[in-house]
Design an enzyme around this catalytic site. Structure first.
Site, short mmCIF file in Angstrom:
data_model
loop_
_atom_site.label_atom_id
_atom_site.label_comp_id
_atom_site.label_asym_id
_atom_site.label_seq_id
_atom_site.Cartn_x
_atom_site.Cartn_y
_atom_site.Cartn_z
N HIS A 20 -20.23 -5.24 -58.84
CA HIS A 20 -20.66 -4.77 -57.51
C HIS A 20 -20.75 -3.25 -57.43
O HIS A 20 -20.59 -2.66 -56.35
CB HIS A 20 -19.71 -5.29 -56.43
CG HIS A 20 -20.38 -6.13 -55.40
ND1 HIS A 20 -20.10 -6.06 -54.05
CD2 HIS A 20 -21.36 -7.06 -55.51
CE1 HIS A 20 -20.84 -6.91 -53.39
NE2 HIS A 20 -21.62 -7.54 -54.24
N HIS B 292 -32.13 -11.68 -58.92
CA HIS B 292 -31.04 -11.72 -57.95
C HIS B 292 -31.47 -12.68 -56.85
O HIS B 292 -32.57 -12.58 -56.32
CB HIS B 292 -30.83 -10.31 -57.39
CG HIS B 292 -29.72 -10.18 -56.42
ND1 HIS B 292 -29.91 -9.87 -55.09
CD2 HIS B 292 -28.38 -10.30 -56.58
CE1 HIS B 292 -28.75 -9.79 -54.48
NE2 HIS B 292 -27.80 -10.05 -55.36
#
Length: 379
Positions: free
Chosen positions: A190, A290
């Protein structure tokens, strides 16, 4: 045929806000849907869709490339997450219309599938507790997934204590134990790491054999991926917060990643995803989209994953299918072999209940991340 209206809706979901674009035409009943979800930024995307509407109303919806160029070049202020997400939703909706006119799926219109099925991986979310990940991995495995992804990092500092590292390794060991030698897992950092800590973590978790490490660094410091490449033996993935082929040019030319992960709802839509895929293929780089949001995005990404030769796996929202079925005509699901194929179409193959969208507007979802000393972390 002409575009008569472009509408946008953002709704509250069990996880984030989800945003959609609807393009209507002067052909009775002919419309297209696209997803433009950019979590925490629904007002910006809704406004940007309105800015694009004035450029497209009255134009031919089948002129997809020309319409993309008009939206991108006539906007003057190019790129960035908000404008490009709006463009992405518009582009997907135009492809949906094209497919409906032709009576064919988007995958077919792109030139057809290069494979029979694509492996899906379940996103198991954030935690620092190995037993939480053990439970989530068991649940995903029972559904049929043979590949999962975890976010085992807390809100960290640039330099961290050894106890933080031990916790990350323990989470990886727990998931590897569940998935065994016949399954796999990947890691998502992240963007929370400094380059030095990202190198240290990779070395520590390497014995658990993660399939890749995703977004170890923030997109603002992409150039530092070169430092990681010099040390990593685990494949490196990045790109969910990059936009258009220009955003990926440096990554590909400098071979800073093994896998890039543009998002069809943010990076420029179907049209731009295909172009980014060709760019990556030229440099021997994998493109695994994604894909963490709703069924409409999931179906769109499946069309791309089935078509692009350098895709190896697709992220999949494995939870909240009951919620999505309230307003989505089709929700992609994993098969017993851990895979899925593209919807039959026509177009994307998913219709949305517009009345549901109207009645369930978004609320303010605020993701927060605090370090253990009370300072602000990267969510």
């Amino acid at each position: 045929m002409k575009i008569t209206d472009i509408k946008a809706y953002s709704i509250e979901s069990p996880v984030t806000d989800w945003t959609y674009v609807k393009i209507e035409t002067d052909e009775p009943g002919l419309h297209g849907w696209g997803e433009a979800t950019l979590p925490t930024k629904p007002r910006g995307v809704l406004g940007a869709v309105g800015d694009l509407k004035k450029l497209l109303v009255g134009r031919n919806p089948l002129e997809i490339r020309k319409n993309w160029e008009i939206c991108y070049r006539h906007s003057y202020w190019r790129g960035g997450p908000i404008v490009t997400s709006a463009l992405s939703g518009v582009d997907v909706a135009l492809w949906d219309i094209f497919g409906k006119v032709q009576g064919r799926s988007v995958c077919d219109l792109l030139g057809g599938a290069v494979r029979d099925r694509i492996p899906l991986y379940a996103n198991l979310g954030l935690s620092n507790d190995p037993e939480v990940f053990r439970q989530r991995a068991n649940e995903a495995k029972a559904l049929g997934y043979r590949l999962v992804k975890i976010y085992p990092l807390p809100a960290i500092h640039a330099i961290e204590a050894s106890s933080t590292m031990r916790g990350i390794v323990a989470c990886c060991e727990a998931v590897r134990d569940v998935m065994g030698t016949d399954g796999d897992f990947a890691l998502d950092f992240h963007g929370r790491c400094s380059a030095t800590f990202a190198i240290q973590v990779e070395e520590a978790v390497r014995p658990t054999r993660p399939m890749w490490i995703e977004e170890p660094l923030l997109p603002e410091i992409t150039q530092d991926l070169a430092l990681l490449r010099a040390h990593y033996k685990t494949p490196l993935a990045t790109g969910e917060r990059l936009f258009t082929r220009w955003g990926f040019r440096g990554i590909c030319e400098q071979k800073l990643a093994d896998i890039i992960q543009p998002d069809v709802s943010n990076a420029g839509g179907i049209s731009e995803m295909v172009r980014i895929g060709s760019l990556a293929e030229t440099f021997g780089i994998t493109l695994n989209p994604h894909n963490p949001n709703s069924a409409l995005q999931g179906a769109t990404s499946l069309h791309l994953a089935m078509h692009m030769p350098n895709t190896t796996a697709l992220e999949h929202r494995h939870e909240h299918h009951d919620f999505m079925r309230k307003y989505c005509s089709m929700v992609p699901a994993v098969g017993a072999d851990g895979c899925a194929s593209a919807p039959a179409g026509p177009g994307i193959g998913v219709e949305l209940d517009e009345e549901f969208l109207r009645k369930n507007p978004f609320t303010d979802w605020i993701p927060e991340s605090w370090r253990n000393d009370g300072s602000v972390g990267d969510w």
